[in-house]
Motif scaffolding. Structure first.
Motif, PDB file in Angstrom:
ATOM      1  N   ILE A 136      -3.959  32.847  37.817  1.00 12.69           N
ATOM      2  CA  ILE A 136      -5.022  33.843  37.745  1.00 12.69           C
ATOM      3  C   ILE A 136      -4.480  35.109  38.404  1.00 12.69           C
ATOM      4  CG2 ILE A 136      -7.415  34.388  38.295  1.00 12.69           C
ATOM      5  CD1 ILE A 136      -7.058  31.797  36.596  1.00 12.69           C
ATOM      6  N   GLY A 137      -4.436  36.200  37.670  1.00 12.90           N
ATOM      7  CA  GLY A 137      -3.877  37.444  38.184  1.00 12.90           C
ATOM      8  C   GLY A 137      -4.726  38.072  39.268  1.00 12.90           C
ATOM      9  N   ALA A 138      -4.109  38.956  40.029  1.00 14.17           N
ATOM     10  CA  ALA A 138      -4.800  39.665  41.101  1.00 14.17           C
ATOM     11  C   ALA A 138      -5.973  40.464  40.540  1.00 14.17           C
ATOM     12  CB  ALA A 138      -3.834  40.592  41.826  1.00 14.17           C
ATOM     13  N   ASN A 139      -7.095  40.392  41.225  1.00 17.93           N
ATOM     14  CA  ASN A 139      -8.332  41.114  40.893  1.00 17.93           C
ATOM     15  C   ASN A 139      -8.948  40.724  39.557  1.00 17.93           C
ATOM     16  OD1 ASN A 139      -8.503  42.657  43.297  1.00 17.93           O
ATOM     17  ND2 ASN A 139      -6.822  43.914  42.525  1.00 17.93           N
ATOM     18  N   GLY A 144     -14.963  32.212  32.258  1.00 18.16           N
ATOM     19  CA  GLY A 144     -14.864  31.103  31.312  1.00 18.16           C
ATOM     20  C   GLY A 144     -13.667  30.230  31.633  1.00 18.16           C
ATOM     21  N   ASP A 145     -13.590  29.102  30.963  1.00 16.36           N
ATOM     22  CA  ASP A 145     -12.495  28.156  31.190  1.00 16.36           C
ATOM     23  C   ASP A 145     -11.136  28.791  30.920  1.00 16.36           C
ATOM     24  OD1 ASP A 145     -14.440  26.320  31.774  1.00 16.36           O
ATOM     25  OD2 ASP A 145     -14.159  25.119  29.970  1.00 16.36           O
ATOM     26  N   VAL A 146     -10.126  28.305  31.656  1.00 24.01           N
ATOM     27  CA  VAL A 146      -8.745  28.760  31.488  1.00 24.01           C
ATOM     28  C   VAL A 146      -7.913  27.531  31.148  1.00 24.01           C
ATOM     29  CG1 VAL A 146      -6.768  29.833  32.618  1.00 24.01           C
ATOM     30  CG2 VAL A 146      -9.076  30.637  33.144  1.00 24.01           C
ATOM     31  N   ALA A 147      -7.203  27.576  30.040  1.00 22.77           N
ATOM     32  CA  ALA A 147      -6.402  26.437  29.596  1.00 22.77           C
ATOM     33  C   ALA A 147      -5.200  26.204  30.511  1.00 22.77           C
ATOM     34  CB  ALA A 147      -5.926  26.674  28.161  1.00 22.77           C
ATOM     35  N   ALA A 148      -4.711  24.986  30.509  1.00 19.35           N
ATOM     36  CA  ALA A 148      -3.537  24.627  31.304  1.00 19.35           C
ATOM     37  C   ALA A 148      -2.346  25.496  30.899  1.00 19.35           C
ATOM     38  CB  ALA A 148      -3.202  23.160  31.093  1.00 19.35           C
ATOM     39  N   GLY A 149      -1.577  25.925  31.901  1.00 12.57           N
ATOM     40  CA  GLY A 149      -0.368  26.696  31.663  1.00 12.57           C
ATOM     41  C   GLY A 149      -0.584  28.136  31.255  1.00 12.57           C
ATOM     42  N   THR A 150      -1.818  28.593  31.307  1.00 10.58           N
ATOM     43  CA  THR A 150      -2.147  29.944  30.860  1.00 10.58           C
ATOM     44  C   THR A 150      -2.161  30.903  32.041  1.00 10.58           C
ATOM     45  OG1 THR A 150      -3.509  29.019  29.102  1.00 10.58           O
ATOM     46  CG2 THR A 150      -3.918  31.301  29.671  1.00 10.58           C
ATOM     47  N   THR A 151      -1.758  32.147  31.797  1.00 11.83           N
ATOM     48  CA  THR A 151      -1.883  33.209  32.776  1.00 11.83           C
ATOM     49  C   THR A 151      -2.953  34.171  32.280  1.00 11.83           C
ATOM     50  OG1 THR A 151       0.438  33.032  33.408  1.00 11.83           O
ATOM     51  CG2 THR A 151      -0.690  35.089  33.979  1.00 11.83           C
ATOM     52  N   VAL A 152      -3.937  34.448  33.133  1.00 12.81           N
ATOM     53  CA  VAL A 152      -4.999  35.386  32.768  1.00 12.81           C
ATOM     54  C   VAL A 152      -5.033  36.516  33.789  1.00 12.81           C
ATOM     55  CG1 VAL A 152      -6.412  33.635  31.593  1.00 12.81           C
ATOM     56  CG2 VAL A 152      -6.829  34.137  34.002  1.00 12.81           C
ATOM     57  N   ALA A 153      -5.468  37.691  33.325  1.00  7.55           N
ATOM     58  CA  ALA A 153      -5.580  38.850  34.219  1.00  7.55           C
ATOM     59  C   ALA A 153      -6.584  39.819  33.615  1.00  7.55           C
ATOM     60  CB  ALA A 153      -4.232  39.531  34.392  1.00  7.55           C
ATOM     61  N   VAL A 159      -6.223  36.283  28.380  1.00 10.25           N
ATOM     62  CA  VAL A 159      -4.943  35.584  28.386  1.00 10.25           C
ATOM     63  C   VAL A 159      -3.821  36.595  28.188  1.00 10.25           C
ATOM     64  CG1 VAL A 159      -3.518  33.887  27.181  1.00 10.25           C
ATOM     65  CG2 VAL A 159      -5.969  33.465  27.489  1.00 10.25           C
ATOM     66  N   ILE A 160      -2.842  36.560  29.089  1.00 13.12           N
ATOM     67  CA  ILE A 160      -1.684  37.465  28.941  1.00 13.12           C
ATOM     68  C   ILE A 160      -0.397  36.685  28.703  1.00 13.12           C
ATOM     69  CG2 ILE A 160      -2.730  39.348  30.225  1.00 13.12           C
ATOM     70  CD1 ILE A 160      -0.905  38.555  32.597  1.00 13.12           C
ATOM     71  N   ALA A 161      -0.415  35.379  28.978  1.00 16.52           N
ATOM     72  CA  ALA A 161       0.759  34.539  28.709  1.00 16.52           C
ATOM     73  C   ALA A 161       0.332  33.080  28.622  1.00 16.52           C
ATOM     74  CB  ALA A 161       1.802  34.708  29.815  1.00 16.52           C
ATOM     75  N   GLU A 162       1.046  32.351  27.793  1.00 17.58           N
ATOM     76  CA  GLU A 162       0.794  30.910  27.671  1.00 17.58           C
ATOM     77  C   GLU A 162       2.112  30.189  27.814  1.00 17.58           C
ATOM     78  OE1 GLU A 162      -1.656  29.623  24.387  1.00 17.58           O
ATOM     79  OE2 GLU A 162      -2.451  31.642  24.178  1.00 17.58           O
ATOM     80  N   ALA A 163       2.081  29.090  28.560  1.00 16.38           N
ATOM     81  CA  ALA A 163       3.287  28.272  28.709  1.00 16.38           C
ATOM     82  C   ALA A 163       3.472  27.434  27.447  1.00 16.38           C
ATOM     83  CB  ALA A 163       3.177  27.383  29.932  1.00 16.38           C
TER      84      ALA A 163
END
Length: 166
Positions: A136-139, A144-153, A159-163
């Protein structure tokens, strides 16, 4: 470059070790853990110990200006790198080997999976679930739910990146 994998299922208790006299995050966590252990033990001695650890928790909560409820379910290996201003609702659940930075709020029924990193100032407003190895990005404001391996900001979080292989 060697990559060190952090488990989302097996706690690394060394992450919570008190290493110096002034480790407020680790000492706040220790107070929560020892309070819960004493409360679960039962008996007169355990009641006295739980009161001591509740006072110890109050002290470190004041020093850190943080609110982590004594009954919050916290998996092993939690890192509170900069423990100031952290607010965690009693209904929140934190998985193993997570890392929470300063000024983070977990509001309501927020469930963090294993090895979730929550950046400074992030607000997670439940009910929601964050999957294992998510970031989870700063600020960020997560509603809502965040999927495994995902980067959100962002606000609202996107979603800004997915593993590729989580």
């Amino acid at each position: 470059m060697q990559t060190v994998s952090i488990s989302a299922t097996e706690p690394d208790w060394s992450r919570e070790d008190v290493r110096t006299f002034w480790d407020p995050g680790q000492k706040l966590l220790r107070a929560v853990r020892r309070y819960q252990a004493a409360r679960n033990r039962g008996g007169v001695g355990a009641r006295i110990a739980s009161k001591y650890w509740a006072l110890n928790h109050l002290w470190w909560s004041t020093i850190c200006q943080s609110e982590i409820h004594l009954n919050t379910q916290i998996g092993g290996g939690l890192r509170l790198t900069h423990p100031t201003g952290i607010i965690i609702h009693p209904d929140a659940r934190i998985g193993v080997n997570c890392m929470i930075f300063h000024q983070v709020t977990l509001a309501g029924e927020v469930t963090l999976g294993g090895h979730v990193d929550v950046g400074a100032g992030a607000k997670l407003i439940g009910p929601l679930r964050v999957g294992d190895h998510a970031v989870i990005g700063a600020n960020a404001v997560v509603t809502g739910d965040v999927a495994a391996g995902t980067t959100v900001a962002g606000i609202p979080a996107r979603v800004i990146a997915e593993a590729p292989n989580v």
